[in-house]
Design a protein around this motif. Structure first.
Motif, PDB file in Angstrom:
ATOM      1  N   SER A  76       8.358  18.396 -12.012  1.00  0.00           N
ATOM      2  CA  SER A  76       7.380  17.347 -11.777  1.00  0.00           C
ATOM      3  C   SER A  76       7.896  15.995 -12.254  1.00  0.00           C
ATOM      4  N   SER A  77       8.844  16.003 -13.217  1.00  0.00           N
ATOM      5  CA  SER A  77       9.353  14.743 -13.721  1.00  0.00           C
ATOM      6  C   SER A  77      10.172  13.992 -12.681  1.00  0.00           C
ATOM      7  N   SER A  78      10.708  14.724 -11.684  1.00  0.00           N
ATOM      8  CA  SER A  78      11.537  14.075 -10.673  1.00  0.00           C
ATOM      9  C   SER A  78      10.746  13.641  -9.456  1.00  0.00           C
ATOM     10  N   ALA A  79       9.484  14.013  -9.396  1.00  0.00           N
ATOM     11  CA  ALA A  79       8.670  13.720  -8.221  1.00  0.00           C
ATOM     12  C   ALA A  79       7.752  12.543  -8.484  1.00  0.00           C
ATOM     13  N   PRO A  80       7.595  11.649  -7.494  1.00  0.00           N
ATOM     14  CA  PRO A  80       6.695  10.513  -7.679  1.00  0.00           C
ATOM     15  C   PRO A  80       5.245  10.969  -7.748  1.00  0.00           C
ATOM     16  N   ALA A  81       4.426  10.225  -8.482  1.00  0.00           N
ATOM     17  CA  ALA A  81       3.007  10.543  -8.572  1.00  0.00           C
ATOM     18  C   ALA A  81       2.333  10.223  -7.248  1.00  0.00           C
ATOM     19  N   VAL A  82       1.450  11.114  -6.805  1.00  0.00           N
ATOM     20  CA  VAL A  82       0.767  10.943  -5.523  1.00  0.00           C
ATOM     21  C   VAL A  82      -0.733  10.844  -5.759  1.00  0.00           C
ATOM     22  N   PRO A  83      -1.402   9.829  -5.217  1.00  0.00           N
ATOM     23  CA  PRO A  83      -2.856   9.733  -5.364  1.00  0.00           C
ATOM     24  C   PRO A  83      -3.554  10.962  -4.791  1.00  0.00           C
ATOM     25  N   GLY A  84      -4.726  11.284  -5.308  1.00  0.00           N
ATOM     26  CA  GLY A  84      -5.461  12.452  -4.834  1.00  0.00           C
ATOM     27  C   GLY A  84      -6.017  12.253  -3.435  1.00  0.00           C
ATOM     28  N   GLY A  85      -6.381  13.370  -2.813  1.00  0.00           N
ATOM     29  CA  GLY A  85      -7.024  13.332  -1.500  1.00  0.00           C
ATOM     30  C   GLY A  85      -6.097  13.158  -0.330  1.00  0.00           C
ATOM     31  N   LYS A  86      -4.790  13.262  -0.542  1.00  0.00           N
ATOM     32  CA  LYS A  86      -3.846  13.082   0.549  1.00  0.00           C
ATOM     33  C   LYS A  86      -3.743  14.353   1.400  1.00  0.00           C
ATOM     34  N   VAL A  87      -3.548  14.138   2.708  1.00  0.00           N
ATOM     35  CA  VAL A  87      -3.404  15.241   3.662  1.00  0.00           C
ATOM     36  C   VAL A  87      -2.083  15.082   4.404  1.00  0.00           C
TER      37      VAL A  87
ATOM     38  N   GLN B  98      16.263  25.758   0.826  1.00  0.00           N
ATOM     39  CA  GLN B  98      15.539  25.187  -0.306  1.00  0.00           C
ATOM     40  C   GLN B  98      15.967  23.743  -0.553  1.00  0.00           C
ATOM     41  N   LYS B  99      17.235  23.463  -0.346  1.00  0.00           N
ATOM     42  CA  LYS B  99      17.725  22.097  -0.515  1.00  0.00           C
ATOM     43  C   LYS B  99      17.075  21.159   0.499  1.00  0.00           C
ATOM     44  N   TYR B 100      16.967  21.611   1.756  1.00  0.00           N
ATOM     45  CA  TYR B 100      16.251  20.825   2.760  1.00  0.00           C
ATOM     46  C   TYR B 100      14.807  20.602   2.328  1.00  0.00           C
ATOM     47  N   ALA B 101      14.133  21.686   1.912  1.00  0.00           N
ATOM     48  CA  ALA B 101      12.718  21.598   1.550  1.00  0.00           C
ATOM     49  C   ALA B 101      12.496  20.651   0.379  1.00  0.00           C
ATOM     50  N   ASP B 102      13.360  20.741  -0.640  1.00  0.00           N
ATOM     51  CA  ASP B 102      13.223  19.859  -1.792  1.00  0.00           C
ATOM     52  C   ASP B 102      13.331  18.395  -1.376  1.00  0.00           C
ATOM     53  N   ALA B 103      14.307  18.101  -0.519  1.00  0.00           N
ATOM     54  CA  ALA B 103      14.520  16.721  -0.090  1.00  0.00           C
ATOM     55  C   ALA B 103      13.356  16.213   0.743  1.00  0.00           C
ATOM     56  N   ILE B 104      12.868  17.056   1.657  1.00  0.00           N
ATOM     57  CA  ILE B 104      11.760  16.648   2.521  1.00  0.00           C
ATOM     58  C   ILE B 104      10.489  16.458   1.716  1.00  0.00           C
ATOM     59  N   ALA B 105      10.179  17.408   0.824  1.00  0.00           N
ATOM     60  CA  ALA B 105       8.956  17.298   0.003  1.00  0.00           C
ATOM     61  C   ALA B 105       9.002  16.062  -0.866  1.00  0.00           C
ATOM     62  N   LYS B 106      10.133  15.805  -1.500  1.00  0.00           N
ATOM     63  CA  LYS B 106      10.254  14.630  -2.367  1.00  0.00           C
ATOM     64  C   LYS B 106      10.099  13.343  -1.560  1.00  0.00           C
ATOM     65  N   ALA B 107      10.661  13.316  -0.348  1.00  0.00           N
ATOM     66  CA  ALA B 107      10.537  12.122   0.501  1.00  0.00           C
ATOM     67  C   ALA B 107       9.094  11.892   0.926  1.00  0.00           C
ATOM     68  N   ILE B 108       8.385  12.976   1.256  1.00  0.00           N
ATOM     69  CA  ILE B 108       6.979  12.834   1.635  1.00  0.00           C
ATOM     70  C   ILE B 108       6.166  12.312   0.454  1.00  0.00           C
ATOM     71  N   MET B 109       6.435  12.830  -0.740  1.00  0.00           N
ATOM     72  CA  MET B 109       5.712  12.358  -1.920  1.00  0.00           C
ATOM     73  C   MET B 109       6.037  10.897  -2.205  1.00  0.00           C
ATOM     74  N   ALA B 110       7.270  10.490  -1.968  1.00  0.00           N
ATOM     75  CA  ALA B 110       7.621   9.088  -2.142  1.00  0.00           C
ATOM     76  C   ALA B 110       6.831   8.215  -1.167  1.00  0.00           C
ATOM     77  N   TYR B 111       6.692   8.691   0.060  1.00  0.00           N
ATOM     78  CA  TYR B 111       5.931   7.941   1.070  1.00  0.00           C
ATOM     79  C   TYR B 111       4.457   7.830   0.659  1.00  0.00           C
ATOM     80  N   LEU B 112       3.896   8.911   0.143  1.00  0.00           N
ATOM     81  CA  LEU B 112       2.467   8.933  -0.207  1.00  0.00           C
ATOM     82  C   LEU B 112       2.154   8.196  -1.489  1.00  0.00           C
ATOM     83  N   SER B 113       3.136   7.999  -2.338  1.00  0.00           N
ATOM     84  CA  SER B 113       2.881   7.428  -3.669  1.00  0.00           C
ATOM     85  C   SER B 113       2.652   5.908  -3.602  1.00  0.00           C
TER      86      SER B 113
END
Length: 286
Positions: A64-75, A271-286
């Protein structure tokens, strides 16, 4: 894309691919079979319910320390390209459906595969579920455009409808390409261009760039044969054309290239693809 063909309507969430697979909507499947589709159906007239699916992997996800914080209620809507039953239901997936900009295209396609036979629909399903698990762990609501990897479709217009009905903050379609061009390798991120609505403008551009930057940061090479620096503007992809939400389509690499195929075929690579994609989506949402 360019693909070698293979892959119903089972919607609980959105999207589409290209040029065989690089154009997931462009290459019709073989002649129709007499088999009828088994459908788990969600029509575009009613909001889809999120599809449940088992965890795709026991691999650890980013701390969680490497992932950006994401506001609640995101879809977030995740659209794993193609489907496992497409290849045996050619009549259904060859049906013409609206694809935006006045175009009609086949409902869906079978997708491509590695030279060793690892199919795109299985790859996209696995990676999408890994991304789903990571996002859900951060409190993000995730909707999938199909509930399993054994169904048929959904059609590209229905995949787009899932994201629109869910009022998604981001729609990400996951695919892999199938080019036989010598040395062709690397990922690219497609987006609707020119934009047809406000969501396809700056919001989709930001999502596209965040995904591109995230994959590059994870060490993935950008495409040597499509687009520029990992970005590919498209006017011919129905899932993107019909979206009213911020949307992008990732071609994770070329399944016909030995290096890309090796990564896609391994659990650690997915898993490497998934980690990169998930982190990028969280960056977009943050």
């Amino acid at each position: 894309m360019t693909t070698l063909p293979r892959a119903t309507i089972a919607v609980a969430a959105v999207f589409a691919c290209l040029a065989a697979c690089g154009n997931p909507e462009a290459s019709p499947a073989p002649p129709p079979s007499s088999t009828t589709a088994t459908s788990t159906t969600t029509t575009s007239s009613a909001p889809p319910a999120p599809a449940s699916s088992p965890p795709a992997s026991t691999s650890s996800s980013p701390s969680s320390s490497s992932a950006p914080a994401v506001p609640g209620g995101k879809v977030v809507v995740l659209d794993p390209g193609h489907n496992g039953g497409n290849g045996s239901h050619t009549a259904e997936i060859n049906k013409q459906v609206p694809a935006g900009r006045g175009q009609m295209k086949p409902c869906n396609t079978t997708g491509t595969a590695t030279n060793a036979g690892y199919e795109e629909h299985a790859f996209t399903w696995d990676v999408a579920n890994r991304v789903k698990d990571e996002l859900a762990a951060k409190g993000i609501k995730v909707v999938m455009t199909r509930p399993n990897d054994t169904g048929v479709g959904p059609c590209v217009d229905q995949r787009a409808a899932v994201g629109n009905q869910a009022k998604a903050d981001a729609v990400v379609s996951i695919h892999a390409d199938g080019s036989d061009s010598a040395g062709a390798h690397g990922f690219h991120v497609a987006y609707s261009n020119p934009p047809l609505n406000a969501a396809q403008g700056a919001p989709s551009s930001k999502l596209t760039h965040d995904l591109r930057d995230g994959l590059k940061a994870a060490g993935f090479a950008t495409s040597t044969y499509i687009g520029t620096d990992g970005l590919s503007p498209r006017a011919d992809l129905g899932g993107l054309n019909l979206s009213e939400r911020p949307s992008a389509l990732i071609e994770c690499g070329n399944m016909r290239n030995a290096g890309d195929a090796g990564t896609m075929s391994s659990s650690d690579g997915r898993q490497k693809y998934a980690d990169a994609i998930a982190k990028a989506i969280m960056a977009y949402l943050s």
